[in-house]
Design an enzyme around this catalytic site. Structure first.
Site, short mmCIF file in Angstrom:
data_model
loop_
_atom_site.label_atom_id
_atom_site.label_comp_id
_atom_site.label_asym_id
_atom_site.label_seq_id
_atom_site.Cartn_x
_atom_site.Cartn_y
_atom_site.Cartn_z
N LYS A 57 0.79 -1.24 0.00
CA LYS A 57 0.00 0.00 0.00
C LYS A 57 0.82 1.29 0.00
CE LYS A 57 -4.07 -1.46 -0.49
NZ LYS A 57 -4.97 -0.90 -1.49
N SER A 275 -3.98 -12.63 2.76
CA SER A 275 -4.28 -12.41 1.34
C SER A 275 -3.19 -12.99 0.45
CB SER A 275 -4.51 -10.93 1.05
OG SER A 275 -3.33 -10.20 1.24
C1 LIG Z 1 -3.28 -7.40 3.05
C2 LIG Z 1 -3.87 -6.91 1.78
N1 LIG Z 1 -3.94 -7.73 0.75
C3 LIG Z 1 -4.49 -7.35 -0.41
C4 LIG Z 1 -5.01 -6.11 -0.59
C5 LIG Z 1 -5.65 -5.76 -1.90
O1 LIG Z 1 -4.94 -4.84 -2.65
P1 LIG Z 1 -5.72 -3.82 -3.55
O2 LIG Z 1 -6.40 -2.85 -2.63
O3 LIG Z 1 -4.68 -3.15 -4.38
O4 LIG Z 1 -6.71 -4.57 -4.35
C6 LIG Z 1 -4.97 -5.22 0.47
C7 LIG Z 1 -5.58 -3.91 0.37
O5 LIG Z 1 -5.79 -3.22 1.33
C8 LIG Z 1 -4.37 -5.62 1.69
O6 LIG Z 1 -4.32 -4.81 2.76
#
Ligand SMILES: Cc1ncc(COP(=O)(O)O)c(C=O)c1O
Length: 315
Positions: A57, A275
């Site tokens: 991020k 994630s």
């Molecule tokens: C831990 C984590 N994984 C994946 C994502 C997803 O990324 P994106 O917001 O670019 O889709 C986020 C977004 O906040 C995240 O905090």
């Protein structure tokens, strides 16, 4: 339902050179989990926890803030206000300390206490906690409500609707992957939260080679535990999300994502967030169907403290 965690009073600035360290993350070859694949199939993960603030991020946060300053929306004592599930908040808070503006973050109350601590205590952001049952959508609604009452007081980057979110990935993540693979990438797989990573990286990669296939990984269930990801059918759909950008969607159950986090630790020796586990489940599904290819996925963070706190690991 919300209450406020006050930021501590002391503010020391960080060095501006820290901003130059955002991006340029390593690409890690996964050697063990991939052993069963055809011999010409490789999977690499972009190690985004190497970013300033420990997550992917930092890239969109920096770009949205830089453009906000350039467009005159941030400055003259304005407070940065946004909703976040944690990682964007950490990035905003660090950049706020570096550039010297205040940061207020609306986050679901169930975000792990370690991450709240980083945002509030380490980087001085003020946290407004939204209803945990409403998840990230509750935080989005509350942030919008606060902004609407006092629009002159705040700059709201609105990561779900701000095109500079995905542009950051088009201009950095995609370029890095293309260079790091020497243009050999054939497939890209990433989880979707705001969808900035997938939208921007896919657009960038397809501009280099339109034959690269792109896959969106989302939680299989509406009520899921894959922090950072969104189940689009049942959520507020981000304005920057465009399903025509990618080729296919892969749904991953929470349990599979969690199990994969543990396998990544045990078999690859890397501690990642939930994630990342889901993203690798998706990458493996793609890999198991092909005989030849270079698959790149994104490991957004290494929320070791969340995994340990949730009892997924014995330490
Ligand atoms: C831990 C984590 N994984 C994946 C994502 C997803 O990324 P994106 O917001 O670019 O889709 C986020 C977004 O906040 C995240 O905090």
């Amino acid at each position: 339902m919300h209450y406020i965690m006050e930021a501590p009073p002391q503010v020391t600035r960080f060095d501006k050179s820290v901003l130059r360290k955002i991006g340029h993350t390593p690409l890690i070859k996964l050697e063990s989990i991939t052993r069963h694949l055809a011999k010409d199939v490789e999977i690499y993960a972009k190690a985004e926890w190497h970013n300033v603030g420990g997550s992917v991020k930092a890239r969109p946060a920096l770009r949205m803030i830089q453009e906000g300053i350039r467009e005159g929306k941030l400055g003259r004592g304005k407070i940065l206000l946004d909703s976040t599930s944690g990682n964007t908040g950490v990035a905003y808070a660090i950049i706020g300390r570096i550039l010297g503006f205040k940061v207020q973050l609306v986050i679901p109350a169930n975000v792990c206490k370690e991450r709240k601590g980083i945002m509030a205590s380490a980087y001085n952001a003020e946290l407004i906690l939204s209803d945990p049952l409403e998840s990230s959508d509750g935080a989005i609604k509350l942030a919008q409500e606060i902004y609407r009452k006092n629009p002159d007081k705040f700059f709201m980057p609105d990561q779900y609707n701000n095109p500079y979110n995905w542009m950051a990935h088009r201009d950095t993540t995609a370029k890095e992957i293309w260079e790091q693979t020497g243009g050999r990438i054939t497939h890209f797989v990433a989880g979707i939260g705001t969808s900035g990573t997938l939208m921007g990286t896919t657009r960038g990669l397809k501009s280099f080679n339109p034959n690269i296939l792109s896959y969106a990984v989302e939680p299989a269930e509406a009520l899921h535990g894959l922090e950072g990801l969104k189940h689009m059918e049942t959520s507020i759909v981000p304005g920057i999300y465009d399903p025509s950008v990618f080729d296919e969607k892969i749904s991953i159950p929470t349990e599979d994502g969690y199990n994969m986090v543990m396998r990544i630790e045990k078999e690859e020796g890397i501690i990642v967030g939930q994630s990342s586990g889901a993203a690798l489940c998706g990458a493996l599904q793609v890999a198991e169907k092909i005989e030849k290819g270079i698959i790149i996925t994104v490991f957004p963070d290494s929320c070791a403290e969340c995994n340990i706190a949730h009892g997924d690991f014995s330490i």
